[in-house]
Design an enzyme around this catalytic site. Structure first.
Site, short mmCIF file in Angstrom:
data_model
loop_
_atom_site.label_atom_id
_atom_site.label_comp_id
_atom_site.label_asym_id
_atom_site.label_seq_id
_atom_site.Cartn_x
_atom_site.Cartn_y
_atom_site.Cartn_z
N TYR A 331 24.16 20.35 41.81
CA TYR A 331 24.15 20.12 43.26
C TYR A 331 24.71 21.34 44.00
O TYR A 331 25.61 22.03 43.52
CB TYR A 331 24.91 18.85 43.64
N HIS A 350 37.92 12.74 48.99
CA HIS A 350 36.92 12.77 50.05
C HIS A 350 36.01 11.54 50.00
O HIS A 350 35.96 10.80 49.00
CB HIS A 350 36.09 14.05 49.96
N CYS A 368 36.60 15.18 41.53
CA CYS A 368 37.21 14.78 42.79
C CYS A 368 37.63 13.32 42.74
O CYS A 368 37.27 12.58 41.82
CB CYS A 368 36.23 14.99 43.94
N ASN A 370 36.97 10.13 44.74
CA ASN A 370 36.04 9.59 45.73
C ASN A 370 36.60 8.33 46.39
O ASN A 370 37.18 7.47 45.72
CB ASN A 370 34.71 9.21 45.07
#
Length: 421
Positions: A331, A350, A368, A370
């Site tokens: 990505y 995030h 990360c 989420n």
């Protein structure tokens, strides 16, 4: 006239009578004093000099005693490579200073302090780089005779001046895990010297220590200060980098001094246990919010690059909207919202709507943490640069390899060992 010669010259005495004017020249091997100048009154007969063994040289019985005042300059007059912050003093033995002035190349007087007994003068302000400073004045001996004070200094011309920046900056309000980071534009040869000239003052007093560590993207190590434990809320912090005039090595010298005054904000700590699939927000030790979350899936799938690192992270950046990329995982430039960066290895807390149904259940991210849109926005509104985010329950610890702020990965003993002082 008696003039102290540079060290290494053999002591000599020369006496010449020229129309009644007597000139005496003396130089001593290893002398570190400045110029001493005496001049008998014209028309008077021979003065008494001192031989190499200190005995009086032959002279006319009618010769007047030479002036007794002796002027000493430290560093000696004529020095042409002094630091602009080097201590400079001029003193008089067997007498006092009648008047003395140091001037810069433009003729402006330089501040100095005359001692109460008028026997010494001390430089009172920093000088500039690569400039000559002239000293003139008069000393008066206990015998009432005057002796001229005259000499000059030249300051060093650096290859370049090393700049300093301090984080957090003036007026900042930061979280309780924020380290003080003094960025230097060069690695000093004598780290202890530089460290001794960078000071921190806190109100109230807080135990802490300096350490030399290298941050992401920096060519040279920085000097960081962190408290032993998290900062007390509302602490006032003053930092000053007083490196002007200090040698860094290789002809480099410290540039302008810099200060920063900032404040520690409220105490907020995020507890992030990957095994619970949640994050817990605490204020002053009390839980104020709990959010379902999904952490990195690395431990589940056997990919260490996707493991959320365990350890004390520090919030270093906050963006309401940002682009995220990880080409190795397919990505690029994906828009994400309410992004709170917690390390330079790509870890954020995030919003990620694509993992909402996994949040609170299973860890599926690339590293990360989420959250849902509502949870991410609410947490973002509560966060602050410098907040600690304590991740637990994963197999890979946070380390210097993970980027910018890893100050809290060191034990207190190991952190103190990184000081040069």
């Amino acid at each position: 006239m008696i003039i102290a010669r540079p060290s290494g010259l053999r002591r000599t005495v020369t006496t010449a009578a020229l129309g009644g004017l007597v000139v005496v020249l003396a130089a001593c091997s290893g002398s570190t004093g400045g110029a001493t100048i005496t001049q008998p009154v014209a028309g008077q007969a021979a003065a008494v000099g001192h031989g190499i063994d200190g005995s009086a040289a032959a002279s006319s019985s009618s010769a007047p005693a030479r002036p007794v005042a002796v002027v000493t300059a430290s560093p000696k007059f004529g020095a042409d490579d002094i630091s602009p912050t080097a201590p400079v003093s001029i003193s008089v033995a067997s007498g006092t200073i009648g008047d003395l002035t140091m001037t810069n190349p433009e003729g402006k007087p330089i501040d100095g302090t005359l001692s109460a007994d008028r026997t010494s003068w001390t430089l009172g302000e920093p000088l500039g780089y690569g400039k000559q400073y002239d000293v003139t004045g008069t000393a008066v001996g206990t015998d009432g005779k005057s002796v001229a004070i005259k000499g000059a200094y030249t300051t060093v011309s650096p290859v370049d001046q090393i700049t300093t920046s301090i984080s957090p900056g003036d007026g900042a309000v930061v979280g309780v895990a924020a380290p003080v980071i003094v960025h230097l534009g060069y690695e000093p040869e004598d780290k202890a010297l530089i460290e001794q000239h960078i000071k921190i003052t806190t109100t109230p007093a807080v135990e802490g220590a300096w350490a030399w560590i290298r941050h992401d993207g920096d060519k040279w190590p920085s000097l960081d200060w962190r408290p032993k434990d998290y900062w007390p809320a509302n602490t006032q912090v003053h930092v000053e980098s007083d490196i002007y005039g200090l040698p860094f090595g290789d002809g480099y010298f410290g540039g302008d001094n810099v200060t920063s005054d900032f404040t520690i904000g409220r105490n907020q700590v995020v507890l992030a246990d990957a095994n619970t699939h949640q994050i817990v927000v605490q204020r002053d030790g009390q839980t104020v919010a709990t959010y379902d979350a999904s952490y990195g899936s690395g431990d589940e799938i056997g990919d260490p690059n996707r493991v959320t690192r365990s350890g004390i992270h520090v919030v270093s950046d906050m963006q309401e909207t940002t682009k995220m990329s990880n080409p190795a995982y397919g990505y690029t430039n994906v828009t994400e919202h309410w992004a709170v960066r917690i390390s330079d290895n790509g870890e954020f807390i995030h919003q990620n709507q694509d993992t909402v149904y996994d949040q609170g259940v299973v860890n599926v991210s690339h590293g990360c943490i989420n959250l849902s849109a509502a949870s991410a926005q609410e947490y973002y509104a509560s966060a602050m640069i410098g907040d600690p985010v304590v991740v637990t329950g994963t197999s890979v610890p946070l380390s210097p390899a993970d980027g910018d702020i890893y100050d809290w990965t060191y034990s207190w003993a190991d952190w103190k060992a990184l000081s040069a002082a």
